[in-house]
Design a protein around this motif. Structure first.
Motif, PDB file in Angstrom:
ATOM      1  N   ASP A  43       0.232  -1.059   0.062  1.00 30.97           N
ATOM      2  CA  ASP A  43      -0.210  -0.053   0.340  1.00 30.97           C
ATOM      3  C   ASP A  43       0.934   0.589   0.157  1.00 30.97           C
ATOM      4  O   ASP A  43       1.696   1.295   0.405  1.00 30.97           O
ATOM      5  CB  ASP A  43      -1.143  -0.503   1.279  1.00 30.97           C
ATOM      6  CG  ASP A  43      -1.942  -0.946   0.880  1.00 30.97           C
ATOM      7  OD1 ASP A  43      -2.522  -1.369  -0.321  1.00 30.97           O
ATOM      8  OD2 ASP A  43      -2.107  -1.516   2.158  1.00 30.97           O
ATOM      9  N   ALA A  44       0.383   2.434  -0.512  1.00 27.66           N
ATOM     10  CA  ALA A  44       1.064   3.527  -0.964  1.00 27.66           C
ATOM     11  C   ALA A  44       1.540   3.897   0.789  1.00 27.66           C
ATOM     12  O   ALA A  44       2.409   4.588   1.381  1.00 27.66           O
ATOM     13  CB  ALA A  44       0.379   4.907  -1.261  1.00 27.66           C
ATOM     14  N   LEU A  45       0.190   3.808   1.974  1.00 27.15           N
ATOM     15  CA  LEU A  45       0.787   4.056   3.152  1.00 27.15           C
ATOM     16  C   LEU A  45      -0.150   3.559   4.229  1.00 27.15           C
ATOM     17  O   LEU A  45      -1.217   2.910   3.827  1.00 27.15           O
ATOM     18  CB  LEU A  45      -0.368   5.622   3.094  1.00 27.15           C
ATOM     19  CG  LEU A  45       0.562   6.026   4.471  1.00 27.15           C
ATOM     20  CD1 LEU A  45       1.579   6.368   5.042  1.00 27.15           C
ATOM     21  CD2 LEU A  45      -1.185   7.850   5.346  1.00 27.15           C
ATOM     22  N   GLU A  46       0.495   2.645   5.179  1.00 28.62           N
ATOM     23  CA  GLU A  46       0.843   1.942   5.984  1.00 28.62           C
ATOM     24  C   GLU A  46       1.478   2.434   8.107  1.00 28.62           C
ATOM     25  O   GLU A  46       1.891   3.021   7.322  1.00 28.62           O
ATOM     26  CB  GLU A  46       1.227   0.508   6.271  1.00 28.62           C
ATOM     27  CG  GLU A  46       1.060   0.112   4.952  1.00 28.62           C
ATOM     28  CD  GLU A  46       1.640  -0.939   4.696  1.00 28.62           C
ATOM     29  OE1 GLU A  46       2.371  -1.742   5.681  1.00 28.62           O
ATOM     30  OE2 GLU A  46       2.213  -2.171   3.608  1.00 28.62           O
ATOM     31  N   THR A  58       4.602   3.615   7.091  1.00 27.66           N
ATOM     32  CA  THR A  58       5.708   2.993   6.344  1.00 27.66           C
ATOM     33  C   THR A  58       4.672   3.455   4.957  1.00 27.66           C
ATOM     34  O   THR A  58       3.765   3.764   4.922  1.00 27.66           O
ATOM     35  CB  THR A  58       5.745   1.783   6.026  1.00 27.66           C
ATOM     36  OG1 THR A  58       4.630   0.904   5.704  1.00 27.66           O
ATOM     37  CG2 THR A  58       6.589   0.827   6.470  1.00 27.66           C
ATOM     38  N   VAL A  59       5.418   4.313   4.042  1.00 31.14           N
ATOM     39  CA  VAL A  59       5.086   4.560   2.592  1.00 31.14           C
ATOM     40  C   VAL A  59       5.961   4.486   1.872  1.00 31.14           C
ATOM     41  O   VAL A  59       7.091   4.286   1.585  1.00 31.14           O
ATOM     42  CB  VAL A  59       5.794   6.589   3.138  1.00 31.14           C
ATOM     43  CG1 VAL A  59       4.838   7.463   1.805  1.00 31.14           C
ATOM     44  CG2 VAL A  59       5.082   7.589   4.028  1.00 31.14           C
ATOM     45  N   MET A  60       4.740   3.867   0.877  1.00 34.67           N
ATOM     46  CA  MET A  60       5.558   3.320  -0.760  1.00 34.67           C
ATOM     47  C   MET A  60       6.940   2.829   0.228  1.00 34.67           C
ATOM     48  O   MET A  60       7.472   2.585  -0.856  1.00 34.67           O
ATOM     49  CB  MET A  60       6.220   4.013  -1.823  1.00 34.67           C
ATOM     50  CG  MET A  60       4.850   5.304  -1.681  1.00 34.67           C
ATOM     51  SD  MET A  60       3.785   4.758  -3.341  1.00 34.67           S
ATOM     52  CE  MET A  60       4.503   4.445  -4.743  1.00 34.67           C
ATOM     53  N   GLY A  61       6.344   1.450   1.494  1.00 34.94           N
ATOM     54  CA  GLY A  61       7.799   0.877   1.512  1.00 34.94           C
ATOM     55  C   GLY A  61       8.903   1.096   2.201  1.00 34.94           C
ATOM     56  O   GLY A  61       9.313   0.283   2.617  1.00 34.94           O
TER      57      GLY A  61
END
Length: 114
Positions: A43-46, A58-61
């Motif tokens: 996901d883009a933002l977790e 996490t943003v983009m992993g």
């Protein structure tokens, strides 16, 4: 009048259909840019809550680190001491002073008229 309303409705359908088509094409373009399709993409933002006060983001992993407010304030103050910021502050004070002098003098000139 009915022809006009039908024309406007037809144009709205064309516009919305084109918008949906464009969104679909953009989605396919992103998939082609990545070079692969997979259901296991990140996901883009977790955001996961670890403790009552701590979160794992996490943003983009890429994991982001949480910093306290004090650390951010010291970083901001360090960045704010840059010479261009100091020059901008001096210019702001000078322009503000000149503006206030002009407004006060104009008010003093106009005040006797009322």
């Amino acid at each position: 009048m009915i022809r006009y309303i039908a024309f406007i409705l037809f144009m709205m359908v064309l516009f919305l259909g084109g918008a949906l088509f464009g969104i679909n094409q953009a989605s396919e373009g992103v998939i082609q840019t990545r070079g692969y399709t997979s259901d296991s993409l990140q996901d883009a933002l977790e955001i996961k809550q670890q403790d009552s006060d701590a979160y794992e983001v996490t943003v983009m992993g890429v994991p982001l680190e949480q910093e306290g407010l004090e650390e951010k304030m010291t970083q901001y103050k360090d960045q704010a001491t840059h010479s261009s910021v100091k020059v901008a502050q001096v210019l702001e004070k000078g322009v503000n002073t000149v503006y206030n002098v002009v407004i006060d003098s104009m008010a003093a000139l106009v005040e006797p008229l009322f």
